[in-house]
Design an enzyme around this catalytic site. Sequence first.
Site, PDB file in Angstrom:
ATOM      1  N   ARG A 156       0.849  -1.185   0.000  1.00  0.00           N
ATOM      2  CA  ARG A 156       0.000   0.000   0.000  1.00  0.00           C
ATOM      3  C   ARG A 156       0.886   1.235   0.000  1.00  0.00           C
ATOM      4  O   ARG A 156       1.879   1.305   0.753  1.00  0.00           O
ATOM      5  CB  ARG A 156      -0.915   0.025   1.225  1.00  0.00           C
ATOM      6  CG  ARG A 156      -2.020  -1.026   1.190  1.00  0.00           C
ATOM      7  CD  ARG A 156      -3.055  -0.772   0.084  1.00  0.00           C
ATOM      8  NE  ARG A 156      -4.123  -1.765   0.052  1.00  0.00           N
ATOM      9  CZ  ARG A 156      -4.155  -2.849  -0.729  1.00  0.00           C
ATOM     10  NH1 ARG A 156      -3.147  -3.087  -1.564  1.00  0.00           N
ATOM     11  NH2 ARG A 156      -5.179  -3.667  -0.697  1.00  0.00           N
ATOM     12  N   HIS A 176      -0.659  -0.697  -9.892  1.00  0.00           N
ATOM     13  CA  HIS A 176      -1.275  -1.600  -8.902  1.00  0.00           C
ATOM     14  C   HIS A 176      -1.669  -2.940  -9.550  1.00  0.00           C
ATOM     15  O   HIS A 176      -2.850  -3.316  -9.565  1.00  0.00           O
ATOM     16  CB  HIS A 176      -2.505  -0.937  -8.249  1.00  0.00           C
ATOM     17  CG  HIS A 176      -2.836  -1.537  -6.909  1.00  0.00           C
ATOM     18  ND1 HIS A 176      -3.247  -0.794  -5.844  1.00  0.00           N
ATOM     19  CD2 HIS A 176      -2.820  -2.817  -6.472  1.00  0.00           C
ATOM     20  CE1 HIS A 176      -3.481  -1.586  -4.808  1.00  0.00           C
ATOM     21  NE2 HIS A 176      -3.222  -2.822  -5.169  1.00  0.00           N
TER      22      HIS A 176
HETATM   23  C1  GLV Z   1      -4.494  -5.741  -3.910  1.00  0.00           C
HETATM   24  O1  GLV Z   1      -3.930  -4.727  -3.675  1.00  0.00           O
HETATM   25  C2  GLV Z   1      -4.984  -6.632  -2.900  1.00  0.00           C
HETATM   26  O2  GLV Z   1      -5.059  -6.214  -1.735  1.00  0.00           O
HETATM   27  O3  GLV Z   1      -5.309  -7.778  -3.223  1.00  0.00           O
END
Ligand code: GLV
Length: 316
Positions: free
Chosen positions: A231, A279
């Site tokens: 994160r 991401h």
């Molecule tokens: C992606 O960021 C997840 O938490 O699976």
Amino acid sequence: MRLAVWDPDEPFRRWRDALVQHALEVGLAVDVIDAPAQPEAQADFALVWKPPSDWLAGQLGLRAVFNLGAGVDAIAPLLHRLHPGVPLIRLEDAGMGRQMADYVAEGVLHAYRRMADYAEQQAQQRWQPLPLPPRASFRVGFLGLGQMGAAAARRVAAMEFPILACTRSGDARAAGGLSCPVYALQQLDEFLAQTRVLVVLLPLTADTRGLLDYAALSHLPPGAHLINASRGAVIDQADLLDLLHGGQIGSALLDVFATEPLPADDPLWRHPRVRITPHVAAQTLVGPAAAQVMRKIAAIERGETPSGVVDMRLGY
Ligand code: GLV
């Protein structure tokens, strides 16, 4: 039994087909609800990724909520506030561990083989072989050793790099069968001082938000590399940029950001020693995720507590 799915990233029919198929395998009959299309429909179980709070608030008969990802920071506080007592269950690996191991392995090799230096030389049409760092001292440090951290650490260890880890408790038994030094979060500075490539795979919680600021990251040896695939808000991005400019951090591979998408005017986009991905390090795979959720629902139906229940006090 009624299952509601709220997932803005995936066409509903993919979830419906997979859930119906895996429900049959565990001997359950399910009615799968497209939650954004039928927000009023009440469900027994919800499968969600970043659902809106008004919809979640209106679900009054939930027996459990499944998070369609590994990280639960976007849903845990919300669910706890709206429906205290309803268990939140995270995905456990479900095909994401291998993806994360791939992502981190690429980042470690990119750092070890000095690819950021060669990219700079290429931009100047310079042909200049550089010495490799001694492998035995090229320590890869895993900050966070949950399902994603352990999968990535096992891969990097198999690539014959020395590894070490830092976890909340520092309990070496939690190291997922890895034999490596494990530091507690209170020993973060000591851990960072040993680490040539820092792999951040911590959950985002009240304790980890902003953990890696200028002071903490300054404990890394000069020129260390950073990989963040958990994160963004665990790292202070402005401090990271300062350390990159000063050369204290040699390169960064970043998959996650405090604000996503990363704003177009963010200077990280243009830093020559930063690589950015949107991401994608470990994406949810519908088939394995639906199979896992249906197995856990079957366990709940038998009166058992499935694994992966989030501890709301810890936030992960
Ligand atoms: C992606 O960021 C997840 O938490 O699976």
